[in-house]
Scaffold this active site. Structure first.
Site, mmCIF file in Angstrom:
data_model
loop_
_atom_site.group_PDB
_atom_site.id
_atom_site.type_symbol
_atom_site.label_atom_id
_atom_site.label_comp_id
_atom_site.label_asym_id
_atom_site.label_seq_id
_atom_site.Cartn_x
_atom_site.Cartn_y
_atom_site.Cartn_z
ATOM 1 N N THR A 1 -1.213 7.659 -0.863
ATOM 2 C CA THR A 1 -2.390 7.540 -1.574
ATOM 3 C C THR A 1 -3.345 6.484 -0.926
ATOM 4 O O THR A 1 -4.634 6.494 -1.184
ATOM 5 C CB THR A 1 -2.392 7.292 -2.986
ATOM 6 O OG1 THR A 1 -1.700 6.052 -3.182
ATOM 7 C CG2 THR A 1 -1.228 8.290 -3.740
ATOM 8 N N ASP B 1 0.358 -3.931 12.367
ATOM 9 C CA ASP B 1 0.905 -4.508 10.967
ATOM 10 C C ASP B 1 0.991 -5.827 11.050
ATOM 11 O O ASP B 1 1.779 -6.378 11.881
ATOM 12 C CB ASP B 1 1.993 -3.547 10.466
ATOM 13 C CG ASP B 1 2.219 -4.192 8.914
ATOM 14 O OD1 ASP B 1 2.538 -5.291 8.682
ATOM 15 O OD2 ASP B 1 2.314 -3.135 7.968
ATOM 16 N N ARG C 1 0.820 -1.305 0.125
ATOM 17 C CA ARG C 1 -0.030 0.154 -0.196
ATOM 18 C C ARG C 1 0.929 1.306 -0.170
ATOM 19 O O ARG C 1 1.776 1.210 0.753
ATOM 20 C CB ARG C 1 -0.941 -0.064 1.253
ATOM 21 C CG ARG C 1 -1.893 1.018 1.148
ATOM 22 C CD ARG C 1 -2.659 0.975 2.132
ATOM 23 N NE ARG C 1 -2.453 0.975 3.746
ATOM 24 C CZ ARG C 1 -3.221 1.031 4.754
ATOM 25 N NH1 ARG C 1 -4.564 1.154 4.585
ATOM 26 N NH2 ARG C 1 -2.639 0.857 6.012
ATOM 27 N N ASP D 1 4.514 -7.095 9.634
ATOM 28 C CA ASP D 1 5.626 -6.966 10.719
ATOM 29 C C ASP D 1 5.533 -7.590 11.916
ATOM 30 O O ASP D 1 6.734 -8.163 12.529
ATOM 31 C CB ASP D 1 5.608 -5.250 11.122
ATOM 32 C CG ASP D 1 6.009 -4.405 9.864
ATOM 33 O OD1 ASP D 1 6.815 -4.831 9.135
ATOM 34 O OD2 ASP D 1 5.570 -3.290 10.049
#
Length: 208
Positions: free
Chosen positions: A105, A197, A101, A200
């Site tokens: 944006t 995340d 991602r 992660d």
């Protein structure tokens, strides 16, 4: 259609996954265990065909899958969901879809794919632990349908209402299975309360 899979053990596993003190090994282990529980409702409509099997004492009728599922984990976070499904269906085909991602944006960028088009009429299971804005899921579904996939379902661990809405608007024929529907997204597009995340946390690359 959204299916929120409700089970006491799912609630327990999600609690451990959410905890910021949960280490990498425990996170991966719980993610696999939770995914194993999700696999049963996701795969409950698989078609089977009869076959003859010989036991130590006699012949009898058994069954085999008509078409093996194709797992499509979204790299890299979706990799942690593959083992749980393969524990349940060992002979699944595993494709891979690389996406990330853009943090400015919030739009998905695809960088790798290897969907086996000869399996286009098999059940296709898109695996991504976090269904947040829905942008990555929609892009992935667009790609899979372009490759000929006809029977697709999305499996996430935690979903946001915004992501569910976007998938439903763009792909109303695709069922979404999730273990938890959370409150919504923060200004950065992360799910709240979420679990951080997922990539992660399962691979140990959380920044200090």
């Amino acid at each position: 259609m959204l299916v929120v899979v409700d089970h006491p053990l799912i609630k327990v596993h999600i609690t451990v996954l959410r905890d910021h003190m949960t280490g990498t090994d425990e996170f991966r282990s719980r993610l696999t265990a939770l995914t194993r529980l999700l696999a049963f409702p996701v795969l409950q409509d698989l078609d089977i065909v009869p076959m003859t099997v010989t036991t130590p004492l006699a012949q009898t009728t058994g069954y085999k899958l008509d078409k093996v599922p194709v797992l499509v984990p979204v790299l890299r976070a979706g990799l942690g969901m593959v083992e749980g499904f393969r524990d349940v269906v060992p002979n699944t085909v595993v494709s891979h879809l690389g996406m990330y991602r853009d943090h400015h944006t919030l739009k998905p960028i695809r960088y790798y794919s290897n969907f086996p088009t000869s399996y286009h009429d098999h059940p296709v299971i898109l695996l991504d632990p976090m269904l947040a804005t829905g942008g990555s899921a929609v892009d992935a579904l667009d790609y899979l349908k372009q490759e000929g996939a006809q029977n697709i379902r999305v499996v996430s661990i935690i979903s946001a209402p915004e992501g569910i809405k976007k998938v439903d608007e763009c792909h109303p024929d695709v069922n979404v299975f999730t273990a938890q529907l959370d409150e919504g997204l923060n200004d950065l597009g992360y799910i709240l309360p979420g679990l951080g995340d997922a990539g992660d946390r399962q691979f140990g690359t959380v920044l200090d």
